[in-house]
Write a protein that holds these residues in place. Structure first.
Motif, PDB file in Angstrom:
ATOM      1  N   LYS A 140      34.193  44.483  41.488  1.00 51.88           N
ATOM      2  CA  LYS A 140      34.137  44.005  40.103  1.00 51.88           C
ATOM      3  C   LYS A 140      34.878  42.684  39.918  1.00 51.88           C
ATOM      4  CE  LYS A 140      33.860  48.390  37.571  1.00 51.88           C
ATOM      5  NZ  LYS A 140      34.698  49.329  36.803  1.00 51.88           N
ATOM      6  N   GLY A 141      35.556  42.241  40.973  1.00 48.39           N
ATOM      7  CA  GLY A 141      36.275  40.967  40.885  1.00 48.39           C
ATOM      8  C   GLY A 141      37.659  41.104  40.275  1.00 48.39           C
ATOM      9  N   TYR A 142      38.186  42.318  40.172  1.00 50.17           N
ATOM     10  CA  TYR A 142      39.516  42.517  39.607  1.00 50.17           C
ATOM     11  C   TYR A 142      40.593  42.548  40.689  1.00 50.17           C
ATOM     12  CZ  TYR A 142      37.020  43.928  35.389  1.00 50.17           C
ATOM     13  OH  TYR A 142      36.201  43.954  34.303  1.00 50.17           O
ATOM     14  N   ALA A 143      40.138  42.495  41.948  1.00 47.80           N
ATOM     15  CA  ALA A 143      41.107  42.520  43.046  1.00 47.80           C
ATOM     16  C   ALA A 143      40.613  41.565  44.131  1.00 47.80           C
ATOM     17  CB  ALA A 143      41.234  43.934  43.599  1.00 47.80           C
ATOM     18  N   TYR A 144      41.500  41.199  45.025  1.00 46.47           N
ATOM     19  CA  TYR A 144      41.099  40.285  46.104  1.00 46.47           C
ATOM     20  C   TYR A 144      41.930  40.552  47.333  1.00 46.47           C
ATOM     21  CZ  TYR A 144      45.277  37.747  44.507  1.00 46.47           C
ATOM     22  OH  TYR A 144      46.558  37.416  44.141  1.00 46.47           O
ATOM     23  N   LYS A 145      41.390  40.114  48.477  1.00 46.76           N
ATOM     24  CA  LYS A 145      42.135  40.283  49.724  1.00 46.76           C
ATOM     25  C   LYS A 145      43.110  39.126  49.864  1.00 46.76           C
ATOM     26  CE  LYS A 145      38.558  42.876  52.109  1.00 46.76           C
ATOM     27  NZ  LYS A 145      37.495  42.892  53.100  1.00 46.76           N
TER      28      LYS A 145
ATOM     29  N   VAL B   3      55.662  37.235  34.341  1.00 49.88           N
ATOM     30  CA  VAL B   3      56.885  37.344  35.155  1.00 49.88           C
ATOM     31  C   VAL B   3      56.646  37.774  36.601  1.00 49.88           C
ATOM     32  CG1 VAL B   3      58.600  37.676  33.340  1.00 49.88           C
ATOM     33  CG2 VAL B   3      57.251  39.623  34.114  1.00 49.88           C
ATOM     34  N   GLU B   4      55.478  38.292  36.889  1.00 52.68           N
ATOM     35  CA  GLU B   4      55.223  38.786  38.253  1.00 52.68           C
ATOM     36  C   GLU B   4      53.955  38.186  38.832  1.00 52.68           C
ATOM     37  OE1 GLU B   4      55.347  43.040  38.877  1.00 52.68           O
ATOM     38  OE2 GLU B   4      56.702  43.250  37.171  1.00 52.68           O
ATOM     39  N   GLY B   5      53.930  38.095  40.163  1.00 52.10           N
ATOM     40  CA  GLY B   5      52.711  37.699  40.846  1.00 52.10           C
ATOM     41  C   GLY B   5      51.786  38.910  40.942  1.00 52.10           C
ATOM     42  N   ASP B   6      50.558  38.688  41.418  1.00 55.21           N
ATOM     43  CA  ASP B   6      49.614  39.809  41.533  1.00 55.21           C
ATOM     44  C   ASP B   6      50.167  40.869  42.489  1.00 55.21           C
ATOM     45  OD1 ASP B   6      47.857  38.541  39.835  1.00 55.21           O
ATOM     46  OD2 ASP B   6      46.724  37.564  41.454  1.00 55.21           O
ATOM     47  N   PRO B   7      50.214  42.120  42.046  1.00 53.32           N
ATOM     48  CA  PRO B   7      50.803  43.156  42.904  1.00 53.32           C
ATOM     49  C   PRO B   7      49.849  43.647  44.004  1.00 53.32           C
ATOM     50  CG  PRO B   7      50.086  44.111  40.848  1.00 53.32           C
ATOM     51  CD  PRO B   7      49.804  42.638  40.739  1.00 53.32           C
TER      52      PRO B   7
ATOM     53  N   PHE C   8      45.865  43.112  43.092  1.00 58.32           N
ATOM     54  CA  PHE C   8      45.203  43.290  41.793  1.00 58.32           C
ATOM     55  C   PHE C   8      45.464  42.052  40.949  1.00 58.32           C
ATOM     56  CE2 PHE C   8      45.729  45.029  37.360  1.00 58.32           C
ATOM     57  CZ  PHE C   8      44.373  45.193  37.118  1.00 58.32           C
ATOM     58  N   LYS C   9      44.416  41.530  40.315  1.00 57.12           N
ATOM     59  CA  LYS C   9      44.590  40.333  39.482  1.00 57.12           C
ATOM     60  C   LYS C   9      45.208  40.724  38.141  1.00 57.12           C
ATOM     61  CE  LYS C   9      40.538  37.894  41.296  1.00 57.12           C
ATOM     62  NZ  LYS C   9      39.165  37.448  40.985  1.00 57.12           N
TER      63      LYS C   9
END
Ligand code: GLU
Length: 510
Positions: free
Chosen positions: A125-130, A202-206, A178-179
């Motif tokens: 779905k494009g909500y996450a990436y490698k 405050v955080e980068g993608d977890p 996760f974006k």
């Protein structure tokens, strides 16, 4: 991109309201989701208990789920120990690893295919990436942030890799991230009310899947809470920052999130945090120290609120688990961190000891416990002749109830005299008139009733008629019969030892 979500953050508040209404008519399902990284401690027990009380007060189901995806921190035997500890405390589950249930397996490492599918769905779905960033690069980012006094966070570099770059990296190790959406992260907390936290600021993608293929806490937790149809999540407030992240995950999947309630921190009186590393706060250590489960239950609910009968009087009475269930009201939990009133644990334990000694069954149990404690303390290495008869032990327990808070104390130095005679060598170093002790022995032998009042009177009369200073004589006598310099009064000591033993001890001294 998040316009693809089922709902937008602007509509979040009304949706939360609807969710609350929705769950009102459905049956409540809550879970305790510990990681088996060591012994269950006070904080974990409090979470387990409040979940249980909430489920039972709503006629709902209580589920045990083991979160063991961080394989490096798993401790062998921790799952069994945890279940044993909770059983000892009277907390039973409706579903879980040992009991089973229709939403199993209940151990995350046995549910890996669910997380794999879920992660793939987010990728599709494009909500996450490698993400192919190496440990070295991540470490440099961290160091750079520290050097320039910024909070370390991932810079989302791999979010924007193009097709060609991805193709080049295809044989490299990767994690899945996760974006994080720019979102006010608002949710309604049943304890803290309105919580807002824009995590992306405050955080980068977890990371949601690690390079070993195991999911991280965030992904596994959300997927399981959804799949297990959990309606309410009650957990420590230290997890509150994660919740805003979880809300975004629910949105990405198009799932309705459960209701959330975070429990305030448990603190020491001096304001320091209770630490898992404090060994003395593990449930098994309390068990071994002779603390009653009922005392521990009442102690842990005595701070932080959550009960409708909070008057001072009822706060000091031992309540049964059923009473706690019927008085539990989640809306009454305080959001202030609560200072653990350590002295109350002793108070509750003595109160429970009195309750136990008031029933035949309880007395029998207490006698067994005392016998076990004595055998452990004295009979391991030395062959001592002890009177461990039921009637003797029962008398000692009844005598000691105002003097101790815990049966285990009866083998402490102060009470050792009950079980052990002073050593021959200690008698030899004492300075006293043997003739006098002999005479006293005759007096005591002739006494009809060997009770505190009679003994007091006899000892006073004896000192007077022999022209000796009473207090000095008592000091000597105490030393002869117990080897102690202080403790209960001499007549009280004599009563608990009994006439026969007192005479035997005096005989040794003359
Ligand atoms: N596995 C987490 C823990 O060890 C659970 C947190 C939660 O309840 O979501 O406490």
């Amino acid at each position: 991109m998040y316009n693809k979500y089922l709902f937008k953050s602007s509509t979040c508040k009304s949706i939360v309201f609807n969710i609350c209404l929705r769950f009102h008519s459905e049956s409540v399902r809550v879970r305790f989701a510990p990681s088996p990284t060591g012994n269950l401690h006070l904080g974990g027990f409090r979470t387990a208990l409040y979940n249980y009380l909430f489920a039972k007060s709503k006629g709902g189901k209580y589920i045990l789920r083991i979160e063991d995806t961080d394989r490096s921190r798993v401790v062998n035997g921790a799952i069994d120990q945890l279940q044993e500890d909770l059983k000892w405390l009277g907390i039973e589950f409706d579903e879980g690893p040992k009991i089973g249930g229709s939403f199993g397996p209940y151990i995350q490492s046995e549910r890996l295919s669910n997380y794999k599918l879920a992660a793939q769905e987010l990728l599709n779905k494009g909500y996450a990436y490698k993400c192919y960033c190496t440990e070295k690069r991540l470490d440099l980012l961290r160091r750079d942030a520290i050097r320039t006094r910024r909070i370390p966070r991932y810079d989302n570099k791999c979010r924007s890799l193009d097709a060609e770059e991805i193709e080049q990296k295809k044989n490299m190790n990767f994690v899945i991230r996760f974006k994080l959406d720019q979102d006010d992260g608002h949710f309604h907390d049943l304890v803290y009310r309105n919580v807002t936290r824009n995590v992306a600021a405050v955080e980068g993608d977890p990371v949601i899947v690690k390079s070993d293929g195991f999911p991280t806490y965030h992904l596994a937790n959300v997927v399981d809470d959804h799949n297990m149809q959990i309606t309410h999540v009650l957990r420590g407030v230290e997890w509150q920052p994660s919740t805003s992240k979880h809300i975004l995950l629910y949105k990405a999947f198009g799932w309705t999130p459960p209701n959330f309630a975070h429990l305030p921190l448990l603190m020491n009186i001096d304001g320091t945090k209770l630490s898992k590393r404090q060994n003395d706060i593990t449930i098994s250590s309390y068990r071994h120290k002779g603390i009653y489960p009922e005392a521990l239950l009442n102690f842990v609910v005595s701070c932080g609120g959550g009960f409708s009968d909070n008057q001072t009087k009822s706060k000091t009475r031992i309540k049964t688990l059923d009473e706690l269930i019927s008085n539990f009201d989640i809306r009454l939990i305080n959001s202030n961190s609560c200072q653990v009133p350590w002295d109350k644990l002793d108070f509750f334990n003595r109160a429970q000891l009195k309750i136990e000694l008031g029933t035949v069954h309880g007395r029998k149990k207490a006698v067994e416990q005392l016998k076990y404690t004595i055998e452990n303390a004295f009979l391991k290495n030395e062959a001592v002749d002890l009177d461990l008869s039921e009637s003797h032990l029962e008398n000692i327990l009844l005598w000691s109830v105002e003097r101790i808070t815990n049966i285990n104390e009866l083998v402490n130095e102060n009470f050792k005299f009950i079980w052990m005679k002073p050593s021959e060598s200690s008698l030899q170093t004492m300075n006293y008139d043997k003739e006098l002790i002999m005479q006293l022995k005759e007096h005591l032998l002739n006494m009809d009733s060997f009770d505190v009042d009679n003994l007091g009177e006899t000892l006073h009369k004896f000192s007077k008629s022999n022209n000796i200073i009473y207090s000095k004589f008592m000091k000597t006598l105490r030393n002869i019969i117990s080897g102690l310099k202080q403790g209960p009064s001499v007549s009280e000591m004599m009563v608990i030892l009994g006439k026969e033993d007192v005479i035997a001890r005096l005989s040794r001294a003359c």
